[in-house]
Design an enzyme around this catalytic site. Structure first.
Site, PDB file in Angstrom:
ATOM      1  N   GLU A  80       4.211  -0.848 -10.440  1.00  0.00           N
ATOM      2  CA  GLU A  80       5.308  -0.101  -9.803  1.00  0.00           C
ATOM      3  C   GLU A  80       6.247   0.496 -10.843  1.00  0.00           C
ATOM      4  OE1 GLU A  80       5.216   0.593  -6.766  1.00  0.00           O
ATOM      5  OE2 GLU A  80       4.245  -1.027  -5.660  1.00  0.00           O
ATOM      6  N   ASP A 221      -6.877   1.749  -4.253  1.00  0.00           N
ATOM      7  CA  ASP A 221      -6.654   3.189  -4.064  1.00  0.00           C
ATOM      8  C   ASP A 221      -6.403   4.031  -5.319  1.00  0.00           C
ATOM      9  OD1 ASP A 221      -4.231   1.850  -4.291  1.00  0.00           O
ATOM     10  OD2 ASP A 221      -3.388   2.538  -2.409  1.00  0.00           O
ATOM     11  N   GLU A 314       0.053   0.447   9.490  1.00  0.00           N
ATOM     12  CA  GLU A 314      -0.487  -0.033   8.218  1.00  0.00           C
ATOM     13  C   GLU A 314      -1.988  -0.310   8.325  1.00  0.00           C
ATOM     14  OE1 GLU A 314       1.288   0.878   5.863  1.00  0.00           O
ATOM     15  OE2 GLU A 314       2.183  -0.876   4.944  1.00  0.00           O
ATOM     16  N   GLU A 335       0.882   9.243   2.457  1.00  0.00           N
ATOM     17  CA  GLU A 335      -0.507   9.610   2.145  1.00  0.00           C
ATOM     18  C   GLU A 335      -1.123  10.691   3.030  1.00  0.00           C
ATOM     19  OE1 GLU A 335       0.704   6.591   1.913  1.00  0.00           O
ATOM     20  OE2 GLU A 335       0.268   5.969  -0.143  1.00  0.00           O
ATOM     21  N   THR A 438       0.576   9.008  -8.919  1.00  0.00           N
ATOM     22  CA  THR A 438       0.350   8.443  -7.583  1.00  0.00           C
ATOM     23  C   THR A 438       1.655   8.251  -6.806  1.00  0.00           C
ATOM     24  OG1 THR A 438      -0.814   6.736  -6.336  1.00  0.00           O
ATOM     25  CG2 THR A 438       0.345   6.024  -8.328  1.00  0.00           C
TER      26      THR A 438
HETATM   27  C1  DMJ Z   1       3.259   4.648  -3.405  1.00  0.00           C
HETATM   28  O1  DMJ Z   1       4.116   3.806  -4.079  1.00  0.00           O
HETATM   29  C2  DMJ Z   1       2.135   5.071  -4.285  1.00  0.00           C
HETATM   30  O2  DMJ Z   1       1.566   6.189  -3.712  1.00  0.00           O
HETATM   31  C3  DMJ Z   1       1.102   3.996  -4.475  1.00  0.00           C
HETATM   32  O3  DMJ Z   1      -0.038   4.458  -5.148  1.00  0.00           O
HETATM   33  C4  DMJ Z   1       0.663   3.387  -3.175  1.00  0.00           C
HETATM   34  N1  DMJ Z   1       1.333   3.942  -2.087  1.00  0.00           N
HETATM   35  C5  DMJ Z   1       2.757   4.003  -2.124  1.00  0.00           C
HETATM   36  C6  DMJ Z   1       3.257   4.779  -0.935  1.00  0.00           C
HETATM   37  O4  DMJ Z   1       2.561   4.499   0.209  1.00  0.00           O
END
Ligand code: DMJ
Length: 540
Positions: A80, A221, A314, A335, A438
């Site tokens: 994170e 992911d 979810e 997403e 991401t």
């Molecule tokens: C975000 O913090 C990032 O996209 C991460 O890769 C997973 N998904 C959350 C948001 O859903």
């Protein structure tokens, strides 16, 4: 368009520094909402520019410079912190000139936000000091990895560094970031099963899979996402080849009627017939590799779930057509909107705008509260939770805005650009082709070629030295017939020290690609020397 209503309110109240610093619940990975380094401000900064609010962008940059301190006794998620803090700062650094911030001489190869990004990333490096080179999931920003830290990390927590870390290495000239990211990626690749799948969690000390569910969603992911985005950003064919291999296995074993299920990574048997909200990035990723038809079919499947609930729960049980117990919430994740944005750029299909309209309406109607937009605790009764995730401003708002703003600078097709003089010569920026990390922080791929002389020269010298010594060694081997040498080998299994890993990664770094797919190719050392550091195309 109902959208303008949503944006100002969300930004007004939410861009306040968080000063909590509480540890994670019950020894688990800490909740990023509790970090003490203005997480939401950093995560939302580039959104301000994309929405056109340059004065707030400039103000926030000053606030961050005065307030952010990473020397704190906080256990932080390595993943994170990288995607939100390092990614957010890097992106804001690269966009700061466009936002009217007075940049220092040397920008984009130096600057306060870059220094902050580097400082934050250095705090994460101790996590990579493992026998496998795969990082721990959590690190203490002051003391490094806690003794007794769990060695179990999720796959995404290992394979989601190359975009930020390679950018950092390019801008700072220090290869260590890209090196550790590459070693971690290589280890995951070597750990795939015989049928070509990866599991969910792995022990970073032993390299053994701890959770063997394989899918495209939670825990995995962004590993797949970073193979594709890393390949595009770095023009690295090997990363793309890895992704394409995974893609084959994913289609063979996990895809059913354009849904993606969870399967056992060694046998390919279905373990969970569930669609997770996090998986909705997949159609967007497919569009990046040009697989539009498959992407649209999967997108439409996911959109039916959105229509059923006015948001994505979810977890959604596909055969039952309903939510999964205790997973009925919608924390305003980005997403599906992200996929709509990519696919709309590729197809112009109005169905994608319809999803955007539905999303704006749902978010406004269900989640709007006095001081922001709240997580929806349960999509069945629209109960709200007392929190707003930082990715709502970083990603959801940004992708929605970009879906409806075809002339945004982010969508530049190369027809305009900025020429910038750097300490290494002239450099082209802002021509488009942005790679979103991401967490939706756009990275200008051309920037990776702005500060390269130092790094390239360093590598050139290293290569020359290696060549020199290998010639010398061959000569002495010829004379003495003793030492054996061979081609480069991939990193050895667990037990290899991480400095060895890093040497190997450096050796394996793709050097000059023959056909650069993007602009700003780097010149060989000798030509650059002749041209006094100015970057010119071969043909010029
Ligand atoms: C975000 O913090 C990032 O996209 C991460 O890769 C997973 N998904 C959350 C948001 O859903």
């Amino acid at each position: 368009m109902p959208f303008p209503l949503l944006v100002p309110l969300g930004l007004l109240c939410a861009l306040l520094p968080l000063h909590h610093g509480a540890p994670g619940p019950g020894g688990t990975a800490p909740d990023p909402a509790h970090y003490s380094f203005s997480l939401t401000l950093i995560d939302a900064l580039d959104t301000l520019l994309i929405l056109g609010n340059v004065s707030e962008f400039q103000r926030v940059v000053e606030v961050l410079q005065d307030n952010v301190d990473f020397d704190i006794d906080v256990n932080a998620s390595v993943f994170e912190t990288n995607i939100r803090v390092v990614g957010g700062l890097l992106s804001a650094h690269l966009l700061s000139k466009k936002a009217g911030v007075e940049v220092e001489a040397g920008w984009p190869c130096s600057g306060p936000l870059l220094r902050m990004a580097e400082e934050a990333a250095r705090k994460l490096l101790p996590a990579f000091q493992t026998p496998t080179g795969m990082p721990y999931g959590t690190v203490n920003l002051l003391h490094g990895v806690n003794p007794g830290e769990t060695p179990v990390t999720c796959t995404a927590g290992i394979g989601t560094f190359i975009v930020e870390f390679a950018t950092l290495s390019s801008l700072t000239g220090d290869p260590v970031f890209e090196d550790v990211a590459r070693v971690a990626l290589m280890r995951l690749w070597e750990s795939r099963s015989d049928i070509g799948l990866v599991g969910n969690h792995i022990d970073v000390l032993t390299g053994k899979w701890v959770a063997q569910d394989s899918g495209i969603g939670a825990g995995v992911d962004s590993y797949f996402e970073y193979l594709v985005k890393g390949a595009i950003l770095l023009q690295d064919k090997k990363l793309m080849a890895m992704f394409l291999e995974y893609n084959k296995a994913i289609r063979n074993y996990t895809r059913f009627d354009d849904w993606y299920l969870w399967v056992q990574m060694y046998k390919g048997t279905v373990s969970m017939p569930v669609f997770q909200s996090l998986e909705a990035y997949w159609p967007g990723l497919q569009s990046l590799i040009g697989d539009i038809d498959n992407a649209m079919r999967t997108f439409l499947n996911y959109y039916t779930v959105w229509k059923q609930f006015g948001g994505l729960p979810e977890f959604y049980n596909i055969p039952q057509g309903y939510t999964v117990e205790k997973r009925e919430g919608y924390p305003l994740r980005p997403e599906l909107i992200e996929s709509a944005m990519y696919l709309y750029r590729a197809t112009g299909d109005p169905t994608l705008l319809e999803l955007g309209r539905d999303a704006v309406e749902s978010i406004e109607k269900i989640s709007k509260v006095e001081c922001g937009f709240a997580t929806i605790k349960d999509l069945r009764d629209h109960k709200l939770d007392n929190r707003m995730e930082s990715f709502f401003l970083a990603e959801t708002v940004k992708y929605l805005y970009l879906l409806f703003d075809p002339t945004n600078f982010i969508h530049n097709n190369g027809s305009t650009f900025d020429a910038v003089i750097t300490p290494y010569g002239e450099c082209i920026l802002g021509a488009g082709g942005y790679i979103f990390n991401t967490e939706a922080h756009p990275i200008d791929p051309a920037a990776l070629h702005c500060c390269q002389r130092l790094k390239e020269e360093q590598w050139e010298v290293e290569d020359l030295m290696r060549e020199f010594y290998s010639l010398k060694r061959n000569r002495s081997r010829f004379q003495k017939k003793t030492m054996s040498s061979g081609p480069w080998q991939p990193p050895a299994g667990p037990g290899t020290s991480s400095s060895e890993n890093q040497d190997e990664a450096r050796e394996k770094r793709p050097t000059k690609q023959k056909i650069p797919l993007l602009s700003c190719p780097s010149q060989p050392f000798t030509s650059k020397l002749a041209l006094l550091g100015q970057v010119f195309l071969d043909s010029s």
